[in-house]
Motif scaffolding. Structure first.
Motif, PDB file in Angstrom:
ATOM      1  N   ILE A   1       5.810  13.091  11.188  1.00  0.00           N
ATOM      2  CA  ILE A   1       5.324  13.720  12.427  1.00  0.00           C
ATOM      3  C   ILE A   1       3.807  13.585  12.537  1.00  0.00           C
ATOM      4  CG2 ILE A   1       5.007  15.960  13.578  1.00  0.00           C
ATOM      5  CD1 ILE A   1       7.867  16.659  12.546  1.00  0.00           C
ATOM      6  N   LEU A   2       3.103  13.840  11.423  1.00  0.00           N
ATOM      7  CA  LEU A   2       1.640  13.711  11.454  1.00  0.00           C
ATOM      8  C   LEU A   2       1.201  12.291  11.799  1.00  0.00           C
ATOM      9  CD1 LEU A   2       0.575  15.915   8.395  1.00  0.00           C
ATOM     10  CD2 LEU A   2       0.169  16.374  10.834  1.00  0.00           C
ATOM     11  N   ILE A   3       1.850  11.316  11.206  1.00  0.00           N
ATOM     12  CA  ILE A   3       1.499   9.922  11.496  1.00  0.00           C
ATOM     13  C   ILE A   3       1.752   9.599  12.963  1.00  0.00           C
ATOM     14  CG2 ILE A   3       2.182   7.515  11.087  1.00  0.00           C
ATOM     15  CD1 ILE A   3       2.623   8.384   8.123  1.00  0.00           C
ATOM     16  N   LEU A   4       2.890  10.029  13.465  1.00  0.00           N
ATOM     17  CA  LEU A   4       3.215   9.720  14.865  1.00  0.00           C
ATOM     18  C   LEU A   4       2.295  10.445  15.843  1.00  0.00           C
ATOM     19  CD1 LEU A   4       7.110   9.616  14.687  1.00  0.00           C
ATOM     20  CD2 LEU A   4       5.513   7.675  14.810  1.00  0.00           C
ATOM     21  N   ILE A   5       1.925  11.681  15.513  1.00  0.00           N
ATOM     22  CA  ILE A   5       1.040  12.429  16.412  1.00  0.00           C
ATOM     23  C   ILE A   5      -0.399  11.920  16.319  1.00  0.00           C
ATOM     24  CG2 ILE A   5      -0.048  14.694  16.786  1.00  0.00           C
ATOM     25  CD1 ILE A   5       2.670  15.957  16.100  1.00  0.00           C
ATOM     26  N   LEU A   6      -0.900  11.758  15.093  1.00  0.00           N
ATOM     27  CA  LEU A   6      -2.312  11.405  14.909  1.00  0.00           C
ATOM     28  C   LEU A   6      -2.594   9.915  15.087  1.00  0.00           C
ATOM     29  CD1 LEU A   6      -3.124  13.676  11.831  1.00  0.00           C
ATOM     30  CD2 LEU A   6      -3.584  14.131  14.266  1.00  0.00           C
ATOM     31  N   LYS A   7      -1.689   9.067  14.658  1.00  0.00           N
ATOM     32  CA  LYS A   7      -1.922   7.625  14.715  1.00  0.00           C
ATOM     33  C   LYS A   7      -1.039   6.920  15.740  1.00  0.00           C
ATOM     34  CE  LYS A   7      -4.839   6.781  11.267  1.00  0.00           C
ATOM     35  NZ  LYS A   7      -6.063   6.072  11.421  1.00  0.00           N
ATOM     36  N   GLY A   8       0.187   7.419  15.905  1.00  0.00           N
ATOM     37  CA  GLY A   8       1.123   6.766  16.815  1.00  0.00           C
ATOM     38  C   GLY A   8       1.496   5.368  16.343  1.00  0.00           C
ATOM     39  N   ASP A   9       1.515   5.182  15.040  1.00  0.00           N
ATOM     40  CA  ASP A   9       1.733   3.859  14.469  1.00  0.00           C
ATOM     41  C   ASP A   9       3.065   3.806  13.726  1.00  0.00           C
ATOM     42  OD1 ASP A   9       1.624   1.422  13.170  1.00  0.00           O
ATOM     43  OD2 ASP A   9      -0.348   1.750  12.281  1.00  0.00           O
ATOM     44  N   LEU A  10       4.035   3.092  14.292  1.00  0.00           N
ATOM     45  CA  LEU A  10       5.353   2.989  13.669  1.00  0.00           C
ATOM     46  C   LEU A  10       5.329   2.201  12.361  1.00  0.00           C
ATOM     47  CD1 LEU A  10       7.962   2.457  16.535  1.00  0.00           C
ATOM     48  CD2 LEU A  10       7.671   4.426  15.046  1.00  0.00           C
ATOM     49  N   ILE A  11       4.459   1.231  12.266  1.00  0.00           N
ATOM     50  CA  ILE A  11       4.380   0.451  11.023  1.00  0.00           C
ATOM     51  C   ILE A  11       3.926   1.359   9.883  1.00  0.00           C
ATOM     52  CG2 ILE A  11       3.192  -1.447   9.849  1.00  0.00           C
ATOM     53  CD1 ILE A  11       3.196  -2.902  12.588  1.00  0.00           C
ATOM     54  N   LEU A  12       2.883   2.133  10.083  1.00  0.00           N
ATOM     55  CA  LEU A  12       2.424   3.080   9.074  1.00  0.00           C
ATOM     56  C   LEU A  12       3.514   4.117   8.786  1.00  0.00           C
ATOM     57  CD1 LEU A  12       0.227   4.177   7.214  1.00  0.00           C
ATOM     58  CD2 LEU A  12      -0.667   5.467   9.191  1.00  0.00           C
ATOM     59  N   PHE A  13       4.185   4.593   9.830  1.00  0.00           N
ATOM     60  CA  PHE A  13       5.278   5.554   9.666  1.00  0.00           C
ATOM     61  C   PHE A  13       6.335   5.018   8.704  1.00  0.00           C
ATOM     62  CE2 PHE A  13       9.557   6.848  10.916  1.00  0.00           C
ATOM     63  CZ  PHE A  13       9.461   8.231  10.887  1.00  0.00           C
ATOM     64  N   PHE A  14       6.767   3.781   8.911  1.00  0.00           N
ATOM     65  CA  PHE A  14       7.825   3.233   8.056  1.00  0.00           C
ATOM     66  C   PHE A  14       7.324   2.829   6.671  1.00  0.00           C
ATOM     67  CE2 PHE A  14      10.171   2.863  12.100  1.00  0.00           C
ATOM     68  CZ  PHE A  14      11.272   3.613  11.717  1.00  0.00           C
ATOM     69  N   ILE A  15       6.053   2.478   6.545  1.00  0.00           N
ATOM     70  CA  ILE A  15       5.498   2.226   5.216  1.00  0.00           C
ATOM     71  C   ILE A  15       5.562   3.512   4.389  1.00  0.00           C
ATOM     72  CG2 ILE A  15       3.345   1.774   3.957  1.00  0.00           C
ATOM     73  CD1 ILE A  15       2.678  -0.296   6.165  1.00  0.00           C
ATOM     74  N   VAL A  16       5.192   4.615   4.994  1.00  0.00           N
ATOM     75  CA  VAL A  16       5.267   5.916   4.305  1.00  0.00           C
ATOM     76  C   VAL A  16       6.722   6.255   3.978  1.00  0.00           C
ATOM     77  CG1 VAL A  16       4.889   8.398   4.605  1.00  0.00           C
ATOM     78  CG2 VAL A  16       3.100   6.774   5.238  1.00  0.00           C
ATOM     79  N   GLN A  17       7.645   5.969   4.884  1.00  0.00           N
ATOM     80  CA  GLN A  17       9.064   6.240   4.628  1.00  0.00           C
ATOM     81  C   GLN A  17       9.577   5.422   3.441  1.00  0.00           C
ATOM     82  OE1 GLN A  17      10.701   8.765   6.272  1.00  0.00           O
ATOM     83  NE2 GLN A  17       8.692   9.065   7.157  1.00  0.00           N
ATOM     84  N   VAL A  18       9.123   4.177   3.330  1.00  0.00           N
ATOM     85  CA  VAL A  18       9.515   3.328   2.193  1.00  0.00           C
ATOM     86  C   VAL A  18       9.039   3.961   0.893  1.00  0.00           C
ATOM     87  CG1 VAL A  18       9.071   1.117   1.037  1.00  0.00           C
ATOM     88  CG2 VAL A  18       9.661   1.158   3.468  1.00  0.00           C
ATOM     89  N   PHE A  19       7.770   4.343   0.836  1.00  0.00           N
ATOM     90  CA  PHE A  19       7.237   4.941  -0.391  1.00  0.00           C
ATOM     91  C   PHE A  19       7.934   6.258  -0.728  1.00  0.00           C
ATOM     92  CE2 PHE A  19       3.592   2.086   0.324  1.00  0.00           C
ATOM     93  CZ  PHE A  19       3.517   1.537  -0.952  1.00  0.00           C
ATOM     94  N   LEU A  20       8.181   7.089   0.264  1.00  0.00           N
ATOM     95  CA  LEU A  20       8.856   8.363   0.005  1.00  0.00           C
ATOM     96  C   LEU A  20      10.293   8.139  -0.471  1.00  0.00           C
ATOM     97  CD1 LEU A  20       7.499  10.494   2.974  1.00  0.00           C
ATOM     98  CD2 LEU A  20       6.882  10.682   0.551  1.00  0.00           C
ATOM     99  N   SER A  21      10.998   7.190   0.129  1.00  0.00           N
ATOM    100  CA  SER A  21      12.364   6.873  -0.314  1.00  0.00           C
ATOM    101  C   SER A  21      12.354   6.364  -1.748  1.00  0.00           C
ATOM    102  CB  SER A  21      13.002   5.820   0.596  1.00  0.00           C
ATOM    103  OG  SER A  21      13.191   6.327   1.879  1.00  0.00           O
TER     104      SER A  21
END
Length: 184
Positions: A123-143
């Motif tokens: 949510i923070l990435i999408l609100i502050l950056k609006g960047d889906l690539i960064l969003f999914f990079i973070v999801q990869v690391f968290l997974s």
């Protein structure tokens, strides 16, 4: 999607690990069962990732139309989704074993912290950056980290009772597939 890919294995692991017997034969069976299912699931994860990798261009061209991201960025996002899924799938194996052993406190902490981090950072990435690539990079690391922590915990618990190295045994898959399919 994860429920479909589980194929009833999660329920099977819970059932097999809930068996209170702790004789040498049963401990060896549980170790071999976990190793066998682990190898199987990582194999499925790799195949899933490779399929998404292979189909990413086609999926990006035929199913996703973006006015914000270029075609190359859409393909990158699809590949990241595939990688996140590939890391996330085996996590269910380890969490099911913890559930079967009645170690719900550790299982719940892993799931709760994973979910909180995944959603809060997302949510923070999408609100502050609006960047889906960064969003999914973070999801990869968290997974990846959630799966690695789950694996570390279950194998350390089992290691305390391990008499020998766990082995991959196709016969175990032959013995459990009917129950797993029934559960699926």
């Amino acid at each position: 999607m994860m429920g479909l890919l589980d194929m009833g294995i999660g329920a099977t692991l819970i059932r097999k690990f809930a068996n209170p017997k702790s004789d040498i034969t049963e401990v060896k069976y549980k170790n071999d069962l976990l190793r066998t299912i682990e190898v199987f699931y990582w194999g499925v994860s790799i195949v899933l990732f490779l399929a998404i990798l292979f189909l990413s261009d086609w999926l990006g061209s035929n199913f996703l139309n973006s006015k914000i991201y270029t075609h190359a960025q859409v393909i990158q996002i699809i590949k990241l989704i595939g990688l996140a899924l590939a890391f996330q799938l085996p996590c269910g194996v380890y969490l099911s074993c913890l559930s079967g052993l009645q170690i719900h406190s550790k299982m719940n902490v892993i799931q709760i912290l994973g979910t909180i981090c995944r959603h809060t950072l997302g949510i923070l990435i999408l609100i502050l950056k609006g960047d889906l690539i960064l969003f999914f990079i973070v999801q990869v690391f968290l997974s990846f980290f959630q799966t690695a922590i789950s694996r570390f915990i279950i194998w350390n618990i089992i290691k305390q009772k391990r008499m020998s190295n766990p082995e991959f045994k196709i016969s175990i898959l032959n013995n459990i597939w009917r129950f797993s399919v029934g559960m699926a």
